[in-house]
Design an enzyme around this catalytic site. Structure first.
Site, short mmCIF file in Angstrom:
data_model
loop_
_atom_site.label_atom_id
_atom_site.label_comp_id
_atom_site.label_asym_id
_atom_site.label_seq_id
_atom_site.Cartn_x
_atom_site.Cartn_y
_atom_site.Cartn_z
N TYR A 214 26.39 62.32 52.48
CA TYR A 214 26.79 61.18 53.32
C TYR A 214 25.58 60.69 54.10
CZ TYR A 214 31.75 60.20 53.05
OH TYR A 214 32.96 59.75 52.65
N GLU B 73 25.74 57.50 56.25
CA GLU B 73 26.07 56.25 56.94
C GLU B 73 24.95 55.87 57.90
OE1 GLU B 73 28.50 58.65 56.72
OE2 GLU B 73 30.49 57.69 56.78
N ASP C 273 23.32 33.41 44.75
CA ASP C 273 23.76 34.63 44.06
C ASP C 273 23.05 34.66 42.71
OD1 ASP C 273 25.04 36.53 42.54
OD2 ASP C 273 27.05 36.04 43.24
N THR D 159 23.48 41.57 41.77
CA THR D 159 23.79 42.90 41.27
C THR D 159 22.47 43.47 40.76
OG1 THR D 159 24.33 41.95 39.13
CG2 THR D 159 26.17 42.41 40.61
N LYS E 297 22.36 43.77 35.67
CA LYS E 297 22.40 42.80 34.57
C LYS E 297 20.99 42.67 33.98
CE LYS E 297 26.53 40.49 36.34
NZ LYS E 297 26.77 40.69 37.77
N ARG F 295 24.69 50.19 38.16
CA ARG F 295 25.73 49.26 38.61
C ARG F 295 25.72 49.22 40.14
NH1 ARG F 295 29.44 46.75 36.06
NH2 ARG F 295 28.37 47.49 34.21
N1 DSN Z 1 31.63 40.29 35.61
C1 DSN Z 1 30.34 39.69 35.83
C2 DSN Z 1 30.00 38.71 34.76
O1 DSN Z 1 30.34 39.02 33.65
O2 DSN Z 1 29.39 37.69 35.00
C3 DSN Z 1 30.22 39.09 37.15
O3 DSN Z 1 30.77 39.92 38.12
#
Ligand code: DSN
Length: 418
Positions: A56, A58, A202, A228, A231, A237
């Site tokens: 933990y 925090e 984003d 994120t 990707k 993730r």
């Molecule tokens: N699920 C993702 C996408 O495929 O673009 C976005 O959160």
């Protein structure tokens, strides 16, 4: 010490072990064209499976709520510094569990319930966390959507400006889940300034491309940049927020304790490793190959008669309008046939789609995962042929089996990195 603590997954839980084995086999033997997915390196995967899962932590480095956090501080500091270096940002918060959590923290940092957000329509490529009614964003805030123009299927900045002037949003979002063209972050920032809104970009989909300068960076233009890490960036993730020093305390507060409790330190460790990978020169080459593959795949599909939304792509993804070749084939059916043949894609609305979101007239295809396994532009004609053969199969099982045999050959030629 109880014996079970040193057992393998196979010994403790053969059922889960078997599902993991099947998933490894599935990933090895299928072509992954979901634009938001990727295959992480061995090092990133190993980092995510370390003892950091036990702790933990925090708070933030130097200001934790529990003892024993020296190594947590070390790894989180590295992740933050590397993120700032990668994106030339003043401040990074690497604790968001996901892109949606990162976005939520930004909303709560700069909006009050009932305030207006101007964001890309979900049906035109926006993301559910940018204002879907049943998401917190659409539940708490008034959403005004902008869309793409009917003529060129691109975001019309004149329309964004008109809507901003009319609705005076408190926050303007640039960013998408399914949009194949380059965004003009400077123009979004200018509109936001004009109407007194804050601007969140984003970049979840294009973060890897932005990191190496192959897509423009919103960092100099946006108040908040969310992403994120899994990707194009090819990390574990998770999510992240970049902002200026002046907003650092506000953002940190709204991530913890505002919206999250204990950070996932094993994932932050894996983020640090992924950022180290992204800072290497070969990562730029990887991103370059993603773009070359997307161009080659787009051209190969167009050569087989498919219409691509907006006529092509500037990034790693494309939206295929199936109607030009298969007017009666919804994306939902196409997705299933492709999966049976070992090609993984997602159905996707195309702008002004007449079909329901559960059916759709389109498919979204992306090249980050294929590129990771080593496919190059010269292989994209084969991938387009495989897709074309499936879509022309009328779902015939023996035809799908035949394509699957060819898919497996390609996968065997390009094994996954671990
Ligand atoms: N699920 C993702 C996408 O495929 O673009 C976005 O959160």
């Amino acid at each position: 010490m109880s014996d079970i603590l040193s057992w393998s997954i196979e010994q403790v839980d053969p059922q889960v072990a078997e599902i993991i084995r099947r998933e490894e086999e599935r990933q090895q033997n299928t072509l992954e064209l979901i634009a938001s997915e990727n295959h992480v390196s061995r090092a990133v995967r190993a980092a995510a499976g370390t003892v950091f899962t036990n702790k933990y932590a925090e708070g933030y480095p130097g200001k934790r709520y529990y003892g024993g956090c020296a190594n947590m501080d070390g790894v989180e500091d590295l992740a933050r510094q590397r993120a700032c270096q990668l994106f030339s940002a003043e401040h990074a918060n690497v604790q968001p569990h996901s892109g949606a959590s990162a976005n939520t923290a930004v909303y709560l940092a700069c909006l009050s319930p009932g305030d207006t957000i101007l964001s890309l329509d979900l049906a035109h490529g926006g993301h559910l966390s940018h204002g879907l009614k049943v998401n917190l964003s659409g539940h708490l805030f008034k959403i005004v959507p902008y869309g793409v123009s009917r003529t060129d299927e691109r975001i019309d900045m004149g329309e964004v400006r008109r809507l901003a002037r009319e609705h005076r949003p408190k926050l303007i979002i640039s960013g998408f889940s399914a949009y194949p063209r380059t965004l003009d972050f400077a123009a979004f920032a200018e509109i936001a300034r004009e109407v007194g809104a804050r601007h969140m970009a984003d970049i979840a989909h294009i973060a890897g491309l932005v990191a190496v300068g192959l897509q423009p960076s919103p960092v100099p233009h946006a108040d908040f940049v969310t992403t994120t890490t899994h990707k194009t960036l090819r990390g574990p993730r998770g999510g992240m927020i970049l902002c200026r020093e002046a907003d650092a305390k506000l953002i940190d507060r709204w991530v913890f304790p505002g919206t999250q409790g204990g950070p996932l330190m094993h994932i932050i460790t894996a983020k640090a490793v992924a950022f180290a990978e992204a800072l290497r020169p070969d990562f730029r080459q990887y991103q370059q190959h993603i773009l070359e593959n997307a161009q080659a795949l787009a051209e190969a599909l167009q050569a087989r008669g498919y219409r691509l939304v907006s006529g092509g792509t500037d990034n790693h993804l494309m939206l295929v309008d199936l109607r030009a070749v298969h007017p009666d084939l919804p994306g939902s059916e196409a997705e299933k046939w492709l999966e049976s043949a070992g090609i993984i894609v997602n159905k996707n609305m195309i702008p002004f789609d007449e079909r329901k979101p559960t059916q759709t007239s389109g498919l979204r295809l992306g090249t980050p995962a294929l590129t990771t396994r080593g496919l190059r532009a010269a292989h994209m004609a084969t991938v387009a042929d495989l897709i074309h053969d499936v879509l022309g199969s009328a779902g015939d099982e023996s035809a799908l089996r035949r394509v699957n045999g060819r898919v497996r050959e390609v996968c065997a030629q390009f094994p996954l990195p671990h």
